[in-house]
Scaffold this motif. Structure first.
Motif, PDB file in Angstrom:
ATOM      1  N   THR A  12       0.834  -1.204   0.000  1.00 11.19           N
ATOM      2  CA  THR A  12       0.000   0.000   0.000  1.00 11.19           C
ATOM      3  C   THR A  12       0.869   1.254   0.000  1.00 11.19           C
ATOM      4  OG1 THR A  12      -1.756  -1.138   1.217  1.00 11.19           O
ATOM      5  CG2 THR A  12      -1.813   1.262   1.226  1.00 11.19           C
ATOM      6  N   LYS A  13       1.931   1.239   0.787  1.00 12.08           N
ATOM      7  CA  LYS A  13       2.839   2.394   0.842  1.00 12.08           C
ATOM      8  C   LYS A  13       3.459   2.663  -0.523  1.00 12.08           C
ATOM      9  CE  LYS A  13       4.390   1.551   5.611  1.00 12.08           C
ATOM     10  NZ  LYS A  13       5.576   1.149   6.414  1.00 12.08           N
ATOM     11  N   ILE A  14       3.938   1.619  -1.175  1.00 14.27           N
ATOM     12  CA  ILE A  14       4.633   1.804  -2.450  1.00 14.27           C
ATOM     13  C   ILE A  14       3.686   2.333  -3.524  1.00 14.27           C
ATOM     14  CG2 ILE A  14       5.739   0.579  -4.368  1.00 14.27           C
ATOM     15  CD1 ILE A  14       7.138  -1.189  -2.349  1.00 14.27           C
ATOM     16  N   SER A  19       5.705   9.269  -6.661  1.00 11.60           N
ATOM     17  CA  SER A  19       7.086   9.344  -7.152  1.00 11.60           C
ATOM     18  C   SER A  19       7.662   7.966  -7.452  1.00 11.60           C
ATOM     19  CB  SER A  19       7.968  10.065  -6.127  1.00 11.60           C
ATOM     20  OG  SER A  19       7.904   9.431  -4.859  1.00 11.60           O
ATOM     21  N   THR A  20       7.288   6.964  -6.668  1.00 11.06           N
ATOM     22  CA  THR A  20       7.816   5.618  -6.923  1.00 11.06           C
ATOM     23  C   THR A  20       7.234   5.048  -8.218  1.00 11.06           C
ATOM     24  OG1 THR A  20       6.106   4.631  -5.513  1.00 11.06           O
ATOM     25  CG2 THR A  20       8.213   5.126  -4.489  1.00 11.06           C
ATOM     26  N   VAL A  21       5.967   5.326  -8.471  1.00  4.95           N
ATOM     27  CA  VAL A  21       5.331   4.864  -9.710  1.00  4.95           C
ATOM     28  C   VAL A  21       5.976   5.542 -10.918  1.00  4.95           C
ATOM     29  CG1 VAL A  21       3.172   4.745 -11.010  1.00  4.95           C
ATOM     30  CG2 VAL A  21       3.152   4.407  -8.524  1.00  4.95           C
ATOM     31  N   TRP A  22       6.232   6.838 -10.800  1.00  8.15           N
ATOM     32  CA  TRP A  22       6.827   7.587 -11.908  1.00  8.15           C
ATOM     33  C   TRP A  22       8.252   7.127 -12.208  1.00  8.15           C
ATOM     34  CZ3 TRP A  22       4.596  10.164 -15.573  1.00  8.15           C
ATOM     35  CH2 TRP A  22       3.357  10.751 -15.360  1.00  8.15           C
ATOM     36  N   VAL A  79      15.848   3.995  -3.570  1.00  9.73           N
ATOM     37  CA  VAL A  79      16.107   4.978  -2.505  1.00  9.73           C
ATOM     38  C   VAL A  79      14.796   5.520  -1.942  1.00  9.73           C
ATOM     39  CG1 VAL A  79      17.037   7.280  -2.029  1.00  9.73           C
ATOM     40  CG2 VAL A  79      18.393   5.618  -3.331  1.00  9.73           C
ATOM     41  N   LEU A  80      13.862   5.861  -2.820  1.00 13.80           N
ATOM     42  CA  LEU A  80      12.593   6.441  -2.364  1.00 13.80           C
ATOM     43  C   LEU A  80      11.766   5.463  -1.546  1.00 13.80           C
ATOM     44  CD1 LEU A  80      11.435   8.474  -5.499  1.00 13.80           C
ATOM     45  CD2 LEU A  80      12.448   9.345  -3.391  1.00 13.80           C
ATOM     46  N   VAL A  81      11.773   4.192  -1.936  1.00 12.44           N
ATOM     47  CA  VAL A  81      10.994   3.185  -1.218  1.00 12.44           C
ATOM     48  C   VAL A  81      11.396   3.140   0.253  1.00 12.44           C
ATOM     49  CG1 VAL A  81      10.723   0.689  -0.948  1.00 12.44           C
ATOM     50  CG2 VAL A  81      10.426   1.720  -3.183  1.00 12.44           C
TER      51      VAL A  81
END
Length: 256
Positions: A12-14, A19-22, A79-81
């Motif tokens: 759910t967080k991811i 930004s992670t999807v992009w 990194v973002l995750v």
């Protein structure tokens, strides 16, 4: 909290962070687009190549030319995750909800790895088939010796790059510091060390230099690496393992 609940929470967080999807989408577009462009250029310049370059011509590896930039997007994703929770302060809430820090970390890694593997494999196969279409008569076929291994290896390579970045980001706990180290390392330092004769013997053991061998079908004439495709992939896997073990040890010992 049960491991399955933690995994659902991490998923759910991811998917809820734009930004992670992009960044994953960018990895796909850049890898495929640049691979097609380099493949088309290689086809147009093939007749002008030297005999040595023709001997080393690897249509499969050429279609993965976009991986050098695509991997940077995978680094940002990794990194973002991890570091989004540190930069927002949500890590305290997460660790309060999941006090078993090993469960917390490896659930996050498992979810991200699964997502990266799916995206990586889809990207790798599309990159191969579209790149070969650009190469025309110089193309390789998926059934040729070593080609399927290289294509699957491309997806595995993208996954390991993201996992290595997750391990580093977890140790550093800062998105800016993590990206400030990883981006120059992979984009500049590794290439310099791997291509300068004085440092080549060291550079060939860096994660990206070793791991990219899995995508090669034709061994270059001047290749002096003492390992093959799976040996190089194994070296990269050891780098990833070291970064994840470091992340686990520091997460267990430090305060949130």
């Amino acid at each position: 909290m049960a491991a399955t609940q933690v995994i659902r929470s991490e998923w759910t967080k991811i998917r809820s962070v734009a930004s992670t999807v992009w960044t994953l989408s960018l990895a796909v577009v850049v890898t495929i687009g640049l691979g097609m462009l380099i493949s088309a250029l290689s086809k147009s310049q093939f007749d002008d190549m030297s005999a040595k370059d023709k001997l080393s011509f690897d249509p499969t590896f050429i279609s993965f030319a976009g991986m050098s930039l695509g991997q940077l997007a995978m680094i940002v994703f990794g990194v973002l995750v991890v570091s989004n929770e540190y930069s927002t302060g949500m890590i305290r809430t997460s660790l309060a909800a999941v006090p078993q820090r090993g469960t917390f970390l490896f659930s996050k890694i498992a979810v991200a790895a699964g997502l990266c593997l799916v995206v990586g494999l889809v990207t790798s196969f599309l990159t191969f088939f579209l790149g070969q279409a650009m190469l025309g008569s110089h193309r390789a076929e998926i059934g040729d010796p070593g080609v399927l291994r290289a294509v699957i290896g491309g997806g595995l390579y993208m996954t390991l790059i993201a996992l290595f970045s997750m391990g580093v980001a977890s140790m550093l706990r800062s998105p800016m510091l993590s990206l400030g180290i990883l981006m120059p390392f992979f984009f500049l330092i590794s290439n310099i060390l791997g291509n300068v004769s004085a440092t080549k013997k060291v550079g060939q053991y860096l994660p990206d230099q070793a791991g990219s061998k899995i995508m090669q079908v034709v061994t270059p004439v001047d290749d002096s690496a003492p390992y093959g495709p799976w040996g190089g992939f194994g070296i990269m896997a050891l780098w990833v393992l070291a970064s994840l073990v470091g992340a686990y040890v520091l997460l267990k010992r430090r305060d949130a």
